[in-house]
Motif scaffolding. Sequence first.
Motif, short mmCIF file in Angstrom:
data_model
loop_
_atom_site.label_atom_id
_atom_site.label_comp_id
_atom_site.label_asym_id
_atom_site.label_seq_id
_atom_site.Cartn_x
_atom_site.Cartn_y
_atom_site.Cartn_z
N SER A 162 0.89 -1.23 0.04
CA SER A 162 0.13 0.08 -0.07
C SER A 162 0.97 1.21 0.17
O SER A 162 2.00 1.38 0.17
CB SER A 162 -0.94 0.08 1.18
N THR A 163 0.32 2.26 -0.38
CA THR A 163 1.02 3.74 -0.46
C THR A 163 0.95 4.20 0.98
O THR A 163 1.51 5.62 1.08
CB THR A 163 0.48 4.62 -1.51
N TYR A 190 -8.09 10.66 -5.05
CA TYR A 190 -8.26 9.19 -4.70
C TYR A 190 -7.29 8.41 -5.58
O TYR A 190 -6.70 8.76 -6.83
CB TYR A 190 -9.59 8.52 -4.97
N TYR A 191 -6.91 7.18 -5.51
CA TYR A 191 -5.95 6.37 -6.18
C TYR A 191 -6.69 5.43 -6.69
O TYR A 191 -7.25 4.52 -6.21
CB TYR A 191 -4.67 5.68 -5.23
N ASP A 192 -6.55 5.23 -8.41
CA ASP A 192 -7.34 4.09 -8.74
C ASP A 192 -6.29 3.05 -9.10
O ASP A 192 -5.10 3.19 -9.82
CB ASP A 192 -7.78 4.60 -10.14
N TYR A 193 -6.68 1.79 -8.39
CA TYR A 193 -5.60 0.63 -8.42
C TYR A 193 -5.73 -0.01 -9.79
O TYR A 193 -4.60 -0.64 -10.26
CB TYR A 193 -5.62 -0.27 -7.31
N SER A 233 -3.45 2.12 -11.80
CA SER A 233 -2.33 2.65 -11.41
C SER A 233 -1.83 4.14 -11.25
O SER A 233 -0.98 4.73 -11.86
CB SER A 233 -1.09 1.98 -12.02
N SER A 234 -3.04 4.89 -11.20
CA SER A 234 -3.12 6.37 -11.23
C SER A 234 -3.72 7.03 -10.34
O SER A 234 -4.75 6.40 -9.74
CB SER A 234 -3.51 6.84 -12.93
N TYR A 235 -3.73 8.33 -10.11
CA TYR A 235 -4.47 8.96 -9.13
C TYR A 235 -5.58 9.83 -10.02
O TYR A 235 -5.36 10.02 -11.34
CB TYR A 235 -3.46 10.35 -8.45
N SER A 291 0.36 12.69 -12.56
CA SER A 291 -0.62 11.78 -11.67
C SER A 291 0.12 11.21 -10.69
O SER A 291 0.02 10.33 -10.11
CB SER A 291 -1.53 10.55 -12.45
N SER A 292 1.44 11.58 -10.55
CA SER A 292 2.39 11.07 -9.31
C SER A 292 1.89 12.00 -8.10
O SER A 292 1.24 13.02 -7.96
CB SER A 292 3.67 11.47 -9.68
N SER A 293 2.45 11.13 -7.00
CA SER A 293 1.80 11.85 -5.80
C SER A 293 2.62 13.04 -5.35
O SER A 293 2.24 13.94 -4.55
CB SER A 293 2.34 10.74 -4.58
#
Length: 467
Positions: A33-34, A155-158, A161-163, A230-232
């Motif tokens: 998890s992040t 939110y994070y879309d698993y 793999s992007s925000y 879309s990086s954190s």
Amino acid sequence: MLKKYSIVSFVLLTIIAILGILLCICPFSVPASTDRYNGFLNAIEKDIDLSGGVTAIYECEIPGDSKEDLSELIDNSIVKVKNLFEKENYSQITVVRQGENKIRVEVANAVSDANNFTYLQSGKKLSFTLEQASDSETSPTVYMNGQEIIDVSVYYDYENSSYGLKFKFTNEGQKQLANLKERADLTTDGKIYIYLGEINSNNILGEIESGDLSGDSFSFVISSSGSYSSSSADISQTLYNIVGGNLGFNISLLETSAISPVLGQNTLLYIGIALLALIVTIFIVLIVRYGTLGLLGILSLVFSGVIFLFLMQAIPFITFNLAGVFGSLLALLLCVIASCIVFEKIKEEYALGKKIHLSCRSGIKRSLWPILDSHFIVILASAFIWIFAPSALKIFGITLIIGALISMFASLVILKYLIKLYLPINSTNAKVMHLYREKNVKESKDDEPVVVIEEEDTTPEQGGENL
């Protein structure tokens, strides 16, 4: 068998207590998890007087071509700006209007994130279109902007793999959204394109199917074909740009200033050292005075502390300040006093001649009402403080109420269980429990009263004079 069971139980309880301490103070990354676990202690929201913070003052100005009322727009923007800073998980946020055209923001524990305050002034406008910008389509019609957005969240879309971003709209925005959906249903692809800043292929933020529009909100994944990352690391800046550019007015940062904690930059360190010294002193006193009973009291206090810290970070309206620290210290002393009441009653019972297990049973029973009486008075006084005291002191009453409830539970339930669990291990050696008889008291049997040994009178009898 009972002795073996008690030993195993104490080993397990000690392991659980150690794990509880680690959960309170040790941060770690959550596997797969992040997310990151910060520990109960770090997760407690802290006020500016403990952690320090940042104050920012923004100047608001209506664009030259706008006829909107600046005063009304500023009032409407307060909620939007506060929601924005809440996304950063700051412990305390105050957003107020200052004068006619300024907004003042105070955020606790944000000294290291000062760049976020500059992002807000470099805002960009949102545009919702039904045509995708391209070389042939350079100026698609804008049917809706972002001024009616009341909240933006990440939110994070698993799956991708992007925000992604989620927009929530006001009542007026919902009407515009419904109208936009009707128009999109008439197009060939039924898509709505969202741009941030100038409308071109580089500034596309994302797209959404018209069929996904319902209610007062919608979400979408940030487009990989645009320039927005879309990086954190960059998603936070994008969030500030969206809010800052869609307030309905231009906002510029006038000044930022750091707010130091009341006791200096190392306030939390000083409090931690003082608290650790107090806890160590309490543990030493318990062991010296009560022996193995003191060890049981220490184990009970550890469980009490873990429960207390868990509740402090779990209850959403609790924000710790100096008053909360003093309330927590009194709550700790209350737990210690409750344990001492139990131990002193046990010592009194044993001193009168009862056996160890009977002394423990009678001592716990006799300590019930003194503990309930004292804690009820504390809870009642704390409730008055919580209700009638100024806001800065309310946390003192809250922490003391929670601490008193935990103290009663710890002394009447946890400690009672630990003593019961300990008796199979030792019910004959009173010295390790620092239990002593009163002078001339003989141990009674289970069903016999206490026997007092009378000393032999060695004083000579008074007789007549020798003639």
